[in-house]
Design an enzyme around this catalytic site. Structure first.
Site, PDB file in Angstrom:
ATOM      1  N   ARG A  71       2.110  -9.775   7.820  1.00 13.04           N
ATOM      2  CA  ARG A  71       3.513  -9.615   8.230  1.00 13.04           C
ATOM      3  C   ARG A  71       3.737  -8.726   9.443  1.00 13.04           C
ATOM      4  NH1 ARG A  71       6.366  -9.332   2.282  1.00 13.04           N
ATOM      5  NH2 ARG A  71       4.897 -10.770   1.337  1.00 13.04           N
ATOM      6  N   PRO A  86       0.819  -1.211   0.000  1.00 11.96           N
ATOM      7  CA  PRO A  86       0.000   0.000   0.000  1.00 11.96           C
ATOM      8  C   PRO A  86       0.853   1.261   0.000  1.00 11.96           C
ATOM      9  CG  PRO A  86      -0.456  -1.419   1.911  1.00 11.96           C
ATOM     10  CD  PRO A  86       0.799  -1.896   1.289  1.00 11.96           C
ATOM     11  N   GLU A  87       0.802   1.996  -1.091  1.00 18.05           N
ATOM     12  CA  GLU A  87       1.433   3.302  -1.175  1.00 18.05           C
ATOM     13  C   GLU A  87       0.313   4.338  -1.272  1.00 18.05           C
ATOM     14  OE1 GLU A  87       4.521   3.301  -4.224  1.00 18.05           O
ATOM     15  OE2 GLU A  87       4.800   1.150  -4.003  1.00 18.05           O
TER      16      GLU A  87
END
Length: 270
Positions: free
Chosen positions: A112, A2-3
DNA sequence: ACCACAACCTGGCCGC
DNA sequence: TGCGGCCAGGTTGTGG
C-alpha cells in the site's frame, strides 16, 4: 499492521543476521518511499556503510550506520522487511532492495505504499516528538498519570496518538483497553488512580504478550523470514465482533471511535 | 486541546 | 465476469 510488538519481532530477527554487515548496494524501486532524499543520493549514501546496531522507537526501526547516521524504517500498514539469501531481483510490491555483504539481501516490500524510509543524522532526535516507550522502565504509572492530566479526549484516540505514547496501534489499543476494563470512549481525565494503574499494567502486558507471540498477523504482517505471528489467536476483542467475550461471554461489539474500528466488551468495559 | 475530514495507497470484498 | 464503490489502517496536514 505492524505495531510495536511486530516491529520489535523484526528487530530481534534481523539483529542476529545483519549486525556488523556492510551494505553493498541499494536499489530504490519506488522513489516516494524514500523521504527527504532523491533515490540516487539515498542509494549512494548507504552503499558501503556497515549496520552497527538495530534499535526501535515506537513503530520505527532504526539502523545505526558506521557513518554515524541512522536509517529509519516505518512499515506503515503493509510494509515487510524480508531477509533472503542470494542475489535477489525486484518482485511485485518491492520498494527498496538492500544487497548486503555475504550474499544476504533485505527487501522492503509494501503493497500500500504507506511505509517509508529516511536517512537522518540522528534517529532519536528525528523522532523526538514521539511519546514515551511503553516497555521501558521509565514508563511508570506516575508518568502515565502526568500525561493523562488535563486530557479531555476519549481514551481510544489518545492511545493511538504517537505523541502521547509510542508504538500502540489499533490492535493493541483495543486489547489494552479490554485488559484494563476501560471503555474506549471514556474521557481520559475521568480515570481514578486505580484505573490508571490498571491501564498502565494493561498496556505493558498486552504489548509484552504480543512480542512473546511474535506479533499479530491479522492481515499483512510477516516477520523477516516471511512467517506470520501467532498473537492473532490470543486477541481477546480485536477483530472478534459478535464472538463471546473471553471473560464474561457477552458478544464483542464493534463501533467507530475517532474514525477507527474499535472492538470492546460492553459488559466488561464501562 | 480536541474533533472531523482528506490525503496517501491498493487488494479485497460487496452489490448489481 | 466485470465494474463501481467502499473499506481497512498509520500518519500528517488542514480547518473549525
Amino acid at each position: 499492521m505492524p505495531e510495536l510488538p511486530e516491529v520489535e519481532t523484526i528487530r530481534r530477527d534481523l539483529a542476529s543476521l545483519v549486525l556488523g554487515r556492510r551494505i553493498d548496494e541499494v536499489e530504490v524501486l519506488w522513489p516516494r518511499t524514500v523521504q527527504g532524499l532523491e533515490a540516487e543520493a539515498f542509494q549512494a549514501r548507504l552503499a558501503g556503510q556497515r549496520i552497527e546496531w538495530l534499535g526501535r522507537r515506537g513503530k520505527h526501526l532504526l539502523l545505526h550506520l558506521s557513518s554515524g547516521g541512522d536509517l529509519i524504517i516505518h512499515l506503515g500498514m503493509s510494509g515487510r522487511l524480508l531477509l533472503e539469501q542470494g542475489h535477489i531481483s525486484p518482485e511485485k510490491y518491492d520498494r527498496v532492495l538492500f544487497r548486503l555483504e555475504g550474499g544476504l539481501a533485505l527487501r522492503f516490500r509494501d503493497v500500500r505504499k504507506l511505509g517509508w524510509l529516511a536517512l537522518v543524522k540522528d534517529g532519536e532526535e528525528f523522532l523526538a516528538s514521539l511519546g514515551p516507550e511503553p516497555l521501558e522502565e521509565g514508563f511508570t504509572a506516575e508518568v502515565l498519570t502526568k500525561r493523562l492530566a488535563g486530557r479531555k479526549g476519549q481514551l481510544k484516540p489518545l492511545m493511538l496518538n504517537q505523541r502521547f505514547l509510542a508504538g500502540v496501534g489499533n490492535i493493541y489499543a483495543d486489547e489494552a483497553l479490554f485488559a484494563a476494563g476501560l471503555h474506549p470512549c471514556r474521557r481520559a481525565d475521568t480515570l481514578s488512580e486505580e484505573d490508571i494503574a490498571r491501564l498502565h499494567w494493561a498496556i505493558r502486558s498486552t504489548l509484552a504478550s504480543g512480542i512473546e507471540d511474535r506479533g499479530s498477523s491479522v492481515n499483512d504482517y510477516r516477520d523477516a523470514e516471511g512467517r506470520p505471528g501467532r498473537h492473532q489467536e490470543n486477541l481477546a476483542v480485536y477483530g472478534r465482533e459478535g464472538e463471546p467475550c473471553p471473560r464474561c461471554g457477552a458478544p464483542i461489539q464493534r463501533i467507530v471511535v475517532g474514525g477507527r474500528g474499535t472492538h470492546f466488551c460492553p459488559n466488561c468495559q464501562r
